[in-house]
Design a protein around this motif. Structure first.
Motif, PDB file in Angstrom:
ATOM      1  N   THR A 149      30.765  53.395  42.114  1.00 54.00           N
ATOM      2  CA  THR A 149      29.358  53.103  41.861  1.00 54.00           C
ATOM      3  C   THR A 149      29.216  52.112  40.706  1.00 54.00           C
ATOM      4  OG1 THR A 149      29.171  54.965  40.325  1.00 54.00           O
ATOM      5  CG2 THR A 149      28.705  55.409  42.652  1.00 54.00           C
ATOM      6  N   GLU A 190      30.240  48.035  37.489  1.00 55.27           N
ATOM      7  CA  GLU A 190      29.349  47.013  36.945  1.00 55.27           C
ATOM      8  C   GLU A 190      29.079  47.229  35.454  1.00 55.27           C
ATOM      9  OE1 GLU A 190      27.020  46.451  41.214  1.00 55.27           O
ATOM     10  OE2 GLU A 190      26.008  47.438  39.536  1.00 55.27           O
ATOM     11  N   THR A 201      38.834  40.024  45.618  1.00 56.67           N
ATOM     12  CA  THR A 201      38.067  41.151  46.147  1.00 56.67           C
ATOM     13  C   THR A 201      36.634  41.089  45.634  1.00 56.67           C
ATOM     14  OG1 THR A 201      38.728  42.570  44.297  1.00 56.67           O
ATOM     15  CG2 THR A 201      40.102  42.612  46.279  1.00 56.67           C
ATOM     16  N   ASP A 202      35.765  41.788  46.322  1.00 57.28           N
ATOM     17  CA  ASP A 202      34.365  41.863  45.916  1.00 57.28           C
ATOM     18  C   ASP A 202      34.112  43.182  45.195  1.00 57.28           C
ATOM     19  OD1 ASP A 202      33.683  39.418  47.146  1.00 57.28           O
ATOM     20  OD2 ASP A 202      33.521  40.424  49.094  1.00 57.28           O
ATOM     21  N   GLU A 207      31.994  45.454  45.519  1.00 54.68           N
ATOM     22  CA  GLU A 207      31.037  46.212  46.318  1.00 54.68           C
ATOM     23  C   GLU A 207      30.996  47.652  45.812  1.00 54.68           C
ATOM     24  OE1 GLU A 207      30.425  47.592  50.995  1.00 54.68           O
ATOM     25  OE2 GLU A 207      32.093  46.304  50.411  1.00 54.68           O
ATOM     26  N   THR A 208      29.810  48.244  45.842  1.00 56.48           N
ATOM     27  CA  THR A 208      29.674  49.641  45.429  1.00 56.48           C
ATOM     28  C   THR A 208      29.229  50.490  46.612  1.00 56.48           C
ATOM     29  OG1 THR A 208      27.363  49.369  44.740  1.00 56.48           O
ATOM     30  CG2 THR A 208      29.059  48.959  43.082  1.00 56.48           C
ATOM     31  N   TRP A 209      29.541  51.794  46.548  1.00 57.78           N
ATOM     32  CA  TRP A 209      29.080  52.735  47.562  1.00 57.78           C
ATOM     33  C   TRP A 209      28.948  54.106  46.933  1.00 57.78           C
ATOM     34  CZ3 TRP A 209      33.608  49.861  48.079  1.00 57.78           C
ATOM     35  CH2 TRP A 209      34.814  50.540  47.882  1.00 57.78           C
TER      36      TRP A 209
END
Length: 291
Positions: free
Chosen positions: A22, A27, A43-44, A46-48
């Motif tokens: 997260t 971040e 890589t990105d 990305e969060t989930w």
């Protein structure tokens, strides 16, 4: 995923090294140094959410994960992943997460916060990332903190080896990889024999030093997180299957490495017998964590 490994069908595998997928970690706490790492390796960020994380783990036979707190605020200026937040996530998913807090050794209240983490929040241990936190664990100035944790009777995770944080940026964002030398942890282990220590990652470029410490210090263990098994030094794998068979544990460094990718490499790139696989994938962690 269907994979032929002991413990998968029973969801018994334990990931000893996982971060939050997260924004709190990737971040806020990670900041620019995490962006550098992502850019360096293509890589990105990305969060989930945790539901997606737990489903992914269940699909790969992993029933428990150690979720690590993070506080490197003094050295980086980035906010921590608060220990209260770590405890709240643990409470919401108590059947899955084993929660480790984090204290910044450069903060004046680090000893008091360590006590609060265990006595008030019931956290199960502590994570230190010496490179991000900017401290030498062998410095005797930190002995009161480690003595307190030793008295509290919970284990600690120390970062081992280099770090991708800040990779490729000018000066590496000021982060100093010398603090990842496991020989600094050897001093801690010697002065605090009742402190159970897990060194995270095959400690590149100090793999041999880490193996020597794990062999000589009964209170020091290591995990294989942060690296796919295909890239782990051959001597580390030989020791994991012989002299250190009771001391090496499975870990991913999630979400940087996802469990399916790690386990696929474990099957394809190692030749451990079934007894050793059981030790690495869950038995050693069960003993270390008291599960």
């Amino acid at each position: 995923m269907t994979i032929d490994l002991p413990g998968v069908e029973e969801n018994r595998l334990i990931d000893t090294h996982a971060h939050q997928p997260t924004g709190e970690f990737l971040e806020d706490a990670g900041g620019e140094m995490m962006q550098d790492a992502a850019a360096r390796f293509g890589t990105d960020l990305e969060t989930w959410d945790y539901e997606a994380m737990i489903e992914e783990y269940a699909d790969n036979g992993i029933g428990r994960a150690v979720m690590l707190g993070w506080d490197a605020e003094t050295n980086t200026g980035n906010p921590p992943v608060p220990n209260d937040y770590v405890a709240e996530v643990r409470d919401e998913y108590s059947d899955f997460f084993v929660a480790f807090g984090s204290v910044d050794p450069l903060k004046d209240d680090c000893v008091e916060e360590a006590v609060r983490c265990v006595e008030d929040l019931d956290l199960a241990g502590f994570k230190f990332q010496q490179i991000a936190q900017g401290f030498d664990p062998s410095d005797e100035a930190h002995d009161p903190l480690f003595s307190t944790i030793e008295d509290l009777g919970v284990p600690v995770v120390f970062h081992g080896g280099s770090s991708t944080l800040g990779a490729g940026s000018p000066g590496g964002r000021g982060l100093q990889i010398k603090y990842g030398d496991p020989m600094l942890i050897d001093d801690v282990a010697a002065r605090h024999p009742d402190l159970q220590i897990l060194i995270a990652h095959p400690a590149f470029p100090w793999e041999k030093e880490q193996l020597a410490i794990c062999q000589q210090k009964g209170n020091v263990y290591m995990d294989l997180s942060g690296w796919l098994p295909r890239y782990v030094d051959d001597q580390v794998l030989r020791y994991a299957g012989s002299l250190l068979a009771d001391k090496v544990m499975f870990g991913t460094d999630y979400p940087m490495i996802e469990p399916e990718t790690w386990l696929e490499s474990f099957v394809a790139d190692t030749d451990f017998d079934e007894a050793t696989q059981r030790k690495i994938l869950y038995e050693n962690a069960e003993a270390f964590l008291g599960l």
